[in-house]
Design an enzyme around this catalytic site. Sequence first.
Site, PDB file in Angstrom:
ATOM      1  N   HIS A  63     -18.812  12.117   3.001  1.00 16.96           N
ATOM      2  CA  HIS A  63     -19.336  10.727   3.381  1.00 16.96           C
ATOM      3  C   HIS A  63     -20.929  11.028   3.732  1.00 16.96           C
ATOM      4  O   HIS A  63     -21.464  11.979   4.207  1.00 16.96           O
ATOM      5  CB  HIS A  63     -18.769  10.449   4.807  1.00 16.96           C
ATOM      6  N   ARG A  81       0.840  -1.294  -0.039  1.00 18.45           N
ATOM      7  CA  ARG A  81       0.053  -0.085   0.009  1.00 18.45           C
ATOM      8  C   ARG A  81       0.828   1.277  -0.024  1.00 18.45           C
ATOM      9  O   ARG A  81       0.375   2.207  -0.730  1.00 18.45           O
ATOM     10  CB  ARG A  81      -0.859  -0.125   1.191  1.00 18.45           C
ATOM     11  N   ASP A  98     -13.140   8.457   8.878  1.00 19.47           N
ATOM     12  CA  ASP A  98     -14.247   8.985   8.939  1.00 19.47           C
ATOM     13  C   ASP A  98     -14.158   9.896  10.111  1.00 19.47           C
ATOM     14  O   ASP A  98     -15.439  10.237  10.657  1.00 19.47           O
ATOM     15  CB  ASP A  98     -15.794   8.256   8.693  1.00 19.47           C
ATOM     16  N   ARG A 142     -10.373   3.217  -1.478  1.00 20.23           N
ATOM     17  CA  ARG A 142      -9.294   2.793  -0.972  1.00 20.23           C
ATOM     18  C   ARG A 142      -8.971   3.588   0.331  1.00 20.23           C
ATOM     19  O   ARG A 142      -9.020   4.997   0.318  1.00 20.23           O
ATOM     20  CB  ARG A 142      -7.942   3.073  -1.731  1.00 20.23           C
TER      21      ARG A 142
END
Length: 215
Positions: free
Chosen positions: A123, A79, A159, A105
């Site tokens: 979101h 990653r 988030d 991702r």
Amino acid sequence: MPIERNFPSPAPEPLPVLGVLISGRGSNLRAIIAAIADGRLQARIGVVIANRADAAGLAHAETAGVPALVVDHKAFATRADFEEALVARLVEARAEVVCLAGFMRILSPVFLERFGGPVLNVHPSLLPSFVGVDAQRQAWEHGVKVAGVTVHLVTPELDAGPIVAQATVPVLDDDTPDTLAARILVEEHRIYPEAVGLVAAGGWRIEGRRFVRGR
């Protein structure tokens, strides 16, 4: 007789440059492109990057004449390597603000530290409620009467970054997760470009967890 002198007009201020990351349909990318086109968002998109070659949102970039490319996460061993490649492409495009627009991702501290500038995400819930995937269904199953959308700065915690903007959506008695999601999406398309413009313009600060606009 007065002497006439012609002075050149001052050069316009350069527009902030956005980098937009997508994985799928790119509806929020399309909303950002539309807001730039009609003058609601004073910025330009330097690059659109998809982590999937089949991301439908790439077509929106092509139609708008926006530079776009694919950086496939599957092509990298780690990653960290993938995120280093993302940062390199964003730096090449001189991106100052990164906008996640359905980018599926999770970005690690490697990306956030290497990029250095603000990274925004939209979101489909009123954070801090209903983090993670399928937030609209989470809200519907929980039985809330008001749902909504949040634009926030991205931090290593999922988030959980400072909230830039929110909008509410009533949950109707005859709603399904899909009808609720559709109404939330309308608000996403409205407030995301507004929040991007606010962040890109600068002058804001973070106090504790609070995003505070400049005075």
